[in-house]
Design an enzyme around this catalytic site. Structure first.
Site, PDB file in Angstrom:
ATOM      1  N   ASN A   9      49.092  39.744  38.764  1.00  0.00           N
ATOM      2  CA  ASN A   9      49.442  39.128  40.040  1.00  0.00           C
ATOM      3  C   ASN A   9      49.547  37.619  39.804  1.00  0.00           C
ATOM      4  O   ASN A   9      48.530  36.953  39.638  1.00  0.00           O
ATOM      5  CB  ASN A   9      48.354  39.458  41.074  1.00  0.00           C
ATOM      6  N   LYS A  11      50.430  35.375  41.795  1.00  0.00           N
ATOM      7  CA  LYS A  11      50.128  34.599  43.005  1.00  0.00           C
ATOM      8  C   LYS A  11      51.169  33.489  43.208  1.00  0.00           C
ATOM      9  O   LYS A  11      52.330  33.696  42.875  1.00  0.00           O
ATOM     10  CB  LYS A  11      48.695  34.060  42.943  1.00  0.00           C
ATOM     11  N   HIS A  97      46.282  42.287  49.872  1.00  0.00           N
ATOM     12  CA  HIS A  97      45.434  41.473  48.995  1.00  0.00           C
ATOM     13  C   HIS A  97      44.439  40.685  49.849  1.00  0.00           C
ATOM     14  O   HIS A  97      44.778  40.252  50.960  1.00  0.00           O
ATOM     15  CB  HIS A  97      46.300  40.524  48.160  1.00  0.00           C
ATOM     16  N   GLU A  99      43.523  37.731  49.742  1.00  0.00           N
ATOM     17  CA  GLU A  99      44.005  36.402  50.140  1.00  0.00           C
ATOM     18  C   GLU A  99      44.908  36.503  51.368  1.00  0.00           C
ATOM     19  O   GLU A  99      44.952  35.589  52.190  1.00  0.00           O
ATOM     20  CB  GLU A  99      44.723  35.730  48.954  1.00  0.00           C
ATOM     21  N   GLU A 169      39.123  45.080  44.636  1.00  0.00           N
ATOM     22  CA  GLU A 169      38.952  43.676  44.286  1.00  0.00           C
ATOM     23  C   GLU A 169      37.839  43.068  45.120  1.00  0.00           C
ATOM     24  O   GLU A 169      38.073  42.652  46.271  1.00  0.00           O
ATOM     25  CB  GLU A 169      40.252  42.905  44.531  1.00  0.00           C
ATOM     26  N   GLY A 175      38.890  34.879  41.123  1.00  0.00           N
ATOM     27  CA  GLY A 175      39.072  33.472  40.782  1.00  0.00           C
ATOM     28  C   GLY A 175      37.773  32.702  40.619  1.00  0.00           C
ATOM     29  O   GLY A 175      37.771  31.482  40.543  1.00  0.00           O
ATOM     30  N   SER A 215      38.504  38.375  38.194  1.00  0.00           N
ATOM     31  CA  SER A 215      38.104  37.726  36.950  1.00  0.00           C
ATOM     32  C   SER A 215      38.167  38.650  35.731  1.00  0.00           C
ATOM     33  O   SER A 215      37.291  38.595  34.857  1.00  0.00           O
ATOM     34  CB  SER A 215      36.708  37.100  37.092  1.00  0.00           C
TER      35      SER A 215
HETATM   36  P1  13P Z   1      41.537  36.606  39.222  1.00  0.00           P
HETATM   37  O1  13P Z   1      41.825  37.529  38.052  1.00  0.00           O
HETATM   38  O2  13P Z   1      42.128  35.240  39.029  1.00  0.00           O
HETATM   39  O3  13P Z   1      40.100  36.605  39.587  1.00  0.00           O
HETATM   40  O4  13P Z   1      42.344  37.219  40.481  1.00  0.00           O
HETATM   41  C1  13P Z   1      42.206  38.562  40.767  1.00  0.00           C
HETATM   42  C2  13P Z   1      43.211  38.918  41.788  1.00  0.00           C
HETATM   43  O5  13P Z   1      43.124  38.483  42.926  1.00  0.00           O
HETATM   44  C3  13P Z   1      44.318  39.798  41.397  1.00  0.00           C
HETATM   45  O6  13P Z   1      45.029  40.244  42.501  1.00  0.00           O
END
Ligand code: 13P
Length: 257
Positions: A9, A11, A97, A99, A169, A175, A215
């Site tokens: 992803n 982002k 997601h 976010e 997740e 992150g 992560s």
């Molecule tokens: P990270 O791997 O940067 O923690 O992000 C995970 C994520 O949100 C994948 O969709």
């Protein structure tokens, strides 16, 4: 047998030129690897989808969007439809997601509408579920997961479930560099599979792939993948570099070989 699926992803990172460069770099690395045992999917920003699709032509690497709206077309300024995603070359789409739930007020209801529209268009939804830190600390993890699964998937049939991927997740691991331990991931993945069993029966539940995200790095992928209900990973930060993402794919392939 569930085929491992590793998705990146990206982002809100990468201009078109940068996205093409990353996709080309990954393509070169994957040529050297035997990754046939693993499905690999790249999810760039909307603006780079069609260019990345071109880079990935005949590579066997999949392409996904990061969100979708549920109408085919109309006066919905700023939105992108499932038909448009398909047109740009995507086969997958990330839905719900954390976010999007956190910053753009996505609810189980909008997630559900998006899943149905994606399935109708022939896209494979990657449906994200997961608790935040407060919820985990309050002992509400399973309650949150149950809410995301049961309400997000309302009205989705058993046969549609076979074309859908779930991504667990935990928000506190995204992150932050703080990965769930393989045991914590397995515990929730098993809980999700048991819920699916209750809703759809064993045959469907045993076929649905459940990815872990939060992560994921070259250093922890092997341990995570060694758990029986972890069927892959949804990778954020570590998917933005050729080295780390190709190493994650290589290590995941080793586990399943
Ligand atoms: P990270 O791997 O940067 O923690 O992000 C995970 C994520 O949100 C994948 O969709």
């Amino acid at each position: 047998m569930r085929k491992t699926i590793i998705a990146g992803n990206w982002k809100m990172y990468k201009t078109i030129v940068e996205a093409i460069e990353l996709a080309n770099g990954l393509k070169r690395e994957f040529f050297k690897l035997d990754f046939a045992a693993v499905d690999v999917v790249l999810c760039p920003a909307f603006t780079a989808l069609s260019e990345v699709a071109e880079v990935l032509t005949e590579t066997g690497i999949g392409l996904g969007g990061q969100d979708v709206y549920w109408q085919d077309e109309g006066a919905f300024t700023g939105e992108v439809s499932p038909v448009m995603l398909k047109d740009a070359g995507a086969q997958f789409v990330i839905i719900g997601h954390s976010e999007r739930r956190q910053f753009f007020s996505e609810s189980n209801e909008t997630v559900n509408n998006k899943i149905k529209a994606a399935l109708k268009a022939g896209l494979t939804p990657i449906v994200c579920v997961g608790e935040n830190l407060q919820e985990r600390e309050a002992g509400k993890t399973f309650k949150v997961i149950e809410d995301h699964i049961n309400n997000g998937l309302v009205g989705i049939s058993g046969s549609d479930m076979l074309n859908l991927v779930v991504a667990y997740e935990p928000v506190w691991a995204i992150g932050t560099g703080k990965t769930a331990t393989p045991e914590q991931a397995q515990e929730v993945h098993k809980f999700i599979r048991d819920l699916l069993k209750k809703n759809y029966g064993s045959e469907v539940a045993d076929s649905v792939r459940i990815q872990y995200g939060g992560s994921v790095k070259p250093e922890n992928i092997t341990e995570l993948m060694s758990k029986p209900d972890v069927d892959g990973a949804l990778v954020g930060g570590a998917s933005l570099k050729v080295d780390s993402f190709s190493t994650i794919v290589a290590k995941a392939s080793e586990v399943v070989k």
